[in-house]
Design a protein around this motif. Structure first.
Motif, PDB file in Angstrom:
ATOM      1  N   PHE A 125      13.178  24.211 -11.579  1.00  0.00           N
ATOM      2  CA  PHE A 125      12.717  23.500 -10.380  1.00  0.00           C
ATOM      3  C   PHE A 125      13.331  22.101 -10.255  1.00  0.00           C
ATOM      4  O   PHE A 125      12.876  21.290  -9.451  1.00  0.00           O
ATOM      5  N   GLU A 126      14.378  21.837 -11.031  1.00  0.00           N
ATOM      6  CA  GLU A 126      14.945  20.476 -11.065  1.00  0.00           C
ATOM      7  C   GLU A 126      15.430  20.013  -9.689  1.00  0.00           C
ATOM      8  O   GLU A 126      15.131  18.896  -9.260  1.00  0.00           O
ATOM      9  N   LYS A 127      16.164  20.860  -8.983  1.00  0.00           N
ATOM     10  CA  LYS A 127      16.700  20.468  -7.668  1.00  0.00           C
ATOM     11  C   LYS A 127      15.568  20.137  -6.696  1.00  0.00           C
ATOM     12  O   LYS A 127      15.609  19.114  -6.002  1.00  0.00           O
ATOM     13  N   MET A 128      14.553  21.003  -6.640  1.00  0.00           N
ATOM     14  CA  MET A 128      13.412  20.766  -5.756  1.00  0.00           C
ATOM     15  C   MET A 128      12.710  19.459  -6.124  1.00  0.00           C
ATOM     16  O   MET A 128      12.373  18.638  -5.258  1.00  0.00           O
ATOM     17  N   LEU A 129      12.492  19.237  -7.425  1.00  0.00           N
ATOM     18  CA  LEU A 129      11.762  18.054  -7.878  1.00  0.00           C
ATOM     19  C   LEU A 129      12.523  16.768  -7.570  1.00  0.00           C
ATOM     20  O   LEU A 129      11.922  15.762  -7.180  1.00  0.00           O
ATOM     21  N   LYS A 130      13.838  16.787  -7.720  1.00  0.00           N
ATOM     22  CA  LYS A 130      14.634  15.597  -7.401  1.00  0.00           C
ATOM     23  C   LYS A 130      14.490  15.216  -5.931  1.00  0.00           C
ATOM     24  O   LYS A 130      14.404  14.032  -5.579  1.00  0.00           O
ATOM     25  N   GLN A 131      14.447  16.221  -5.043  1.00  0.00           N
ATOM     26  CA  GLN A 131      14.280  15.953  -3.613  1.00  0.00           C
ATOM     27  C   GLN A 131      12.851  15.504  -3.318  1.00  0.00           C
ATOM     28  O   GLN A 131      12.625  14.529  -2.600  1.00  0.00           O
ATOM     29  N   TRP A 132      11.891  16.219  -3.888  1.00  0.00           N
ATOM     30  CA  TRP A 132      10.474  15.955  -3.604  1.00  0.00           C
ATOM     31  C   TRP A 132      10.071  14.546  -4.042  1.00  0.00           C
ATOM     32  O   TRP A 132       9.390  13.822  -3.317  1.00  0.00           O
ATOM     33  N   THR A 133      10.522  14.124  -5.228  1.00  0.00           N
ATOM     34  CA  THR A 133      10.121  12.821  -5.754  1.00  0.00           C
ATOM     35  C   THR A 133      10.789  11.657  -5.029  1.00  0.00           C
ATOM     36  O   THR A 133      10.376  10.501  -5.191  1.00  0.00           O
ATOM     37  N   ARG A 134      11.820  11.938  -4.240  1.00  0.00           N
ATOM     38  CA  ARG A 134      12.484  10.879  -3.469  1.00  0.00           C
ATOM     39  C   ARG A 134      12.160  10.981  -1.973  1.00  0.00           C
ATOM     40  O   ARG A 134      12.860  10.433  -1.145  1.00  0.00           O
ATOM     41  N   ASN A 135      11.080  11.683  -1.655  1.00  0.00           N
ATOM     42  CA  ASN A 135      10.737  11.901  -0.250  1.00  0.00           C
ATOM     43  C   ASN A 135       9.352  11.341   0.073  1.00  0.00           C
ATOM     44  O   ASN A 135       8.563  11.970   0.765  1.00  0.00           O
ATOM     45  N   ASP A 136       9.064  10.156  -0.481  1.00  0.00           N
ATOM     46  CA  ASP A 136       7.825   9.415  -0.214  1.00  0.00           C
ATOM     47  C   ASP A 136       6.567  10.125  -0.730  1.00  0.00           C
ATOM     48  O   ASP A 136       5.469   9.875  -0.247  1.00  0.00           O
ATOM     49  N   HIS A 137       6.719  10.991  -1.714  1.00  0.00           N
ATOM     50  CA  HIS A 137       5.542  11.641  -2.304  1.00  0.00           C
ATOM     51  C   HIS A 137       5.019  10.873  -3.517  1.00  0.00           C
ATOM     52  O   HIS A 137       3.924  11.145  -3.992  1.00  0.00           O
ATOM     53  N   VAL A 138       5.839   9.927  -4.024  1.00  0.00           N
ATOM     54  CA  VAL A 138       5.419   9.061  -5.123  1.00  0.00           C
ATOM     55  C   VAL A 138       5.869   7.637  -4.815  1.00  0.00           C
ATOM     56  O   VAL A 138       6.741   7.419  -3.975  1.00  0.00           O
ATOM     57  N   GLN A 139       5.269   6.645  -5.499  1.00  0.00           N
ATOM     58  CA  GLN A 139       5.690   5.254  -5.317  1.00  0.00           C
ATOM     59  C   GLN A 139       7.105   5.059  -5.865  1.00  0.00           C
ATOM     60  O   GLN A 139       7.548   5.800  -6.745  1.00  0.00           O
ATOM     61  N   GLU A 140       7.794   4.039  -5.347  1.00  0.00           N
ATOM     62  CA  GLU A 140       9.180   3.801  -5.762  1.00  0.00           C
ATOM     63  C   GLU A 140       9.290   3.556  -7.264  1.00  0.00           C
ATOM     64  O   GLU A 140      10.220   4.023  -7.922  1.00  0.00           O
ATOM     65  N   GLN A 141       8.317   2.808  -7.836  1.00  0.00           N
ATOM     66  CA  GLN A 141       8.335   2.557  -9.280  1.00  0.00           C
ATOM     67  C   GLN A 141       8.311   3.865 -10.069  1.00  0.00           C
ATOM     68  O   GLN A 141       8.981   4.014 -11.093  1.00  0.00           O
ATOM     69  N   ILE A 142       7.520   4.831  -9.573  1.00  0.00           N
ATOM     70  CA  ILE A 142       7.405   6.126 -10.248  1.00  0.00           C
ATOM     71  C   ILE A 142       8.683   6.937 -10.057  1.00  0.00           C
ATOM     72  O   ILE A 142       9.184   7.565 -10.996  1.00  0.00           O
ATOM     73  N   ALA A 143       9.241   6.916  -8.845  1.00  0.00           N
ATOM     74  CA  ALA A 143      10.481   7.650  -8.577  1.00  0.00           C
ATOM     75  C   ALA A 143      11.605   7.158  -9.494  1.00  0.00           C
ATOM     76  O   ALA A 143      12.397   7.949 -10.005  1.00  0.00           O
ATOM     77  N   ASN A 144      11.655   5.835  -9.728  1.00  0.00           N
ATOM     78  CA  ASN A 144      12.668   5.279 -10.625  1.00  0.00           C
ATOM     79  C   ASN A 144      12.475   5.772 -12.052  1.00  0.00           C
ATOM     80  O   ASN A 144      13.443   6.087 -12.752  1.00  0.00           O
ATOM     81  N   LYS A 145      11.209   5.856 -12.487  1.00  0.00           N
ATOM     82  CA  LYS A 145      10.910   6.358 -13.835  1.00  0.00           C
ATOM     83  C   LYS A 145      11.300   7.833 -13.944  1.00  0.00           C
ATOM     84  O   LYS A 145      11.845   8.280 -14.966  1.00  0.00           O
ATOM     85  N   LEU A 146      11.029   8.591 -12.891  1.00  0.00           N
ATOM     86  CA  LEU A 146      11.361  10.020 -12.892  1.00  0.00           C
ATOM     87  C   LEU A 146      12.868  10.230 -12.992  1.00  0.00           C
ATOM     88  O   LEU A 146      13.317  11.181 -13.642  1.00  0.00           O
ATOM     89  N   ASP A 147      13.642   9.345 -12.378  1.00  0.00           N
ATOM     90  CA  ASP A 147      15.107   9.451 -12.489  1.00  0.00           C
ATOM     91  C   ASP A 147      15.559   9.368 -13.947  1.00  0.00           C
ATOM     92  O   ASP A 147      16.503  10.054 -14.357  1.00  0.00           O
ATOM     93  N   GLU A 148      14.873   8.539 -14.738  1.00  0.00           N
ATOM     94  CA  GLU A 148      15.205   8.442 -16.167  1.00  0.00           C
ATOM     95  C   GLU A 148      14.962   9.788 -16.852  1.00  0.00           C
ATOM     96  O   GLU A 148      15.760  10.227 -17.692  1.00  0.00           O
ATOM     97  N   TRP A 149      13.853  10.440 -16.495  1.00  0.00           N
ATOM     98  CA  TRP A 149      13.534  11.738 -17.093  1.00  0.00           C
ATOM     99  C   TRP A 149      14.528  12.809 -16.639  1.00  0.00           C
ATOM    100  O   TRP A 149      14.904  13.685 -17.419  1.00  0.00           O
TER     101      TRP A 149
END
Length: 434
Positions: free
Chosen positions: A195-219
């Motif tokens: 589900f990596e492709k879906m999650l990368k799109q979903w987490t950058r589509n205003d479903h999480v705060q920017e601080q969290i999206a940045n942390k997710l990019d590290e993961w």
């Protein structure tokens, strides 16, 4: 336009009391949900106790009662604390429920049918005296990095190193004190990388705060791995369908508990339909309020599980930082570990609700409850300003106007100014800038 909104808080674990750190989140959730209801939207807030896992099983054993008796007793205590803090859930359920069992089995079977479940043998530490595999937190020993003694099997409190329990030096079972041995066992895994492709799109589509999206990019950069979703007997939880003596890891059925609590409410509320909120093409909103420590589960595993099982994903995951007290982690030895009931026994819950409201923002920053600041805020804002307005007005009306009020103030410029501020105020509330 009226919205349909489902709101949840993270589920408190059923092996201990509610403390003021929990209350930060549940008060934040309650304020946001009350605001949506005041705006005329159909807003439903649900929660539940998180009741499965080894700690629950062992605590029940130590108290000489069944896990079911333990979680029933704890749920009543938790619910009473929330109610006395004026946190008003439309339904407060339990993850140890028929609804949660049925939904967990349904989601797992759909994931399995689509090829998102793998099986393989792993080696784990096993307690030869208690005859059980040991979760990370039930193994203690010396940190492999700095040598500190009495450290848990997943990370070191002294140097913050992370490791696997098999890397600990001189490991001991925290259950029996025995020296654990390595033993093989077949485990079940959820293929999160599917589900990596879906999650990368979903987490950058205003479903999480920017601080969290940045942390997710590290993961994402580090690479997603398959997630071990099974535990061996003895274990308090739901057995995996078609896998005797294998149980769902607590983090599998815990978020499904949001759906189960809502399903339980639907079953006893005429006109409230489960599918209207959880079907894959639902136009309703689902908002989760959580602490930043459980972001990984709520923004990676949970939306991936929902996607794979043909349910809708959350509209937004709202994360907040940790609560510190007087600038440090909550500590029993320092007297800064405060249970919700202790606060209620001494002070008006509205004081803490106001203090949290006055300090909370949309960011994921840690949040300090300074008792000196708390006292100053309550005295300055609530007593000297808010209550003082009523006191002074009562005096004016009595002395100057013979105790009579005007018949109407519709055209007063101040009234118009207040009314014209409605959208601005609503926008702040919507975005958690309380």
């Amino acid at each position: 336009m009226s919205r349909k909104i489902l709101v949840t808080s993270a589920l408190p674990y059923a092996n201990g009391s509610i403390h003021i750190g929990h209350m930060l989140e549940h008060i934040q959730t309650d304020i946001w949900a009350r605001f949506q209801k005041l705006r005329g939207h159909q807003c439903i807030s649900v929660c539940a106790d998180d009741t499965h896992g080894t700690p629950i099983m062992l605590k029940a054993q130590s108290e000489g009662i069944t896990p079911e008796q333990l979680i029933s007793k704890t749920r009543e205590e938790h619910l009473k604390d929330f109610q006395d803090f004026h946190v008003d859930y439309d339904n407060y359920h339990s993850t140890h429920s028929e609804e949660n069992k049925a939904l967990s089995e349904l989601i797992y079977s759909r994931l399995d049918q689509k090829g998102h479940i793998a099986k393989r043998t792993i080696s784990q530490l096993f307690d030869p005296e208690k005859k059980m595999f040991l979760p990370d937190r039930f193994v203690k020993g010396e940190c492999p990095e700095c040598g500190s003694e009495d450290q848990y099997g997943d990370n070191c409190d002294n140097c913050s190193a992370t490791y696997s329990p098999t890397e600990l030096k001189n490991p001991k079972s925290a259950v029996s004190g025995a020296t654990p041995v390595l033993r093989d066992s077949e485990h079940y895994f959820f293929k999160l990388p599917d589900f990596e492709k879906m999650l990368k799109q979903w987490t950058r589509n205003d479903h999480v705060q920017e601080q969290i999206a940045n942390k997710l990019d590290e993961w994402f950069d580090a690479g997603l791995e398959q997630w071990d979703i099974s535990r061996d007997a003895p274990y308090f939880g739901f057995e995996i369908p078609g896998a005797p003596n294998k149980y769902f890891y607590v983090w599998v059925d815990a978020p499904i508990g949001y759906m189960a609590s809502f399903k339980n409410l639907c079953d006893k509320t005429e006109g409230l339909e489960f599918d209207e909120y959880w079907h894959s093409d639902s136009d309703a909103e689902v908002h989760h309020f959580i602490g930043k420590d459980i972001v990984y589960f709520h923004t990676l595993f949970w939306p991936a599980m929902l996607e794979g099982a043909d349910f809708r994903k959350p509209t937004k995951v709202h994360a907040h930082g940790f609560l510190t007290v007087n600038g440090t982690k909550m500590s029993k030895s320092k007297g800064t570990f405060v249970k919700a009931r202790t606060f209620l026994n001494h002070l008006n819950p509205e004081f803490l609700r106001y203090y949290f409201l006055a300090k909370l923002t949309s960011r994921v920053d840690d949040f300090d409850l300074s008792f000196n600041d708390f006292i100053a805020r309550v005295n300055s804002d609530l007593v000297n300003k808010y209550i003082n307005i009523a006191s002074r007005c009562a005096n004016f009306i009595s002395k100057k106007f013979d105790g009579h009020l005007a018949n109407g103030l519709d055209d007063h410029p101040l009234i118009k100014e207040f009314q014209q501020s409605a959208d601005t105020i609503a926008n702040y509330y919507e975005n958690k800038e309380f």
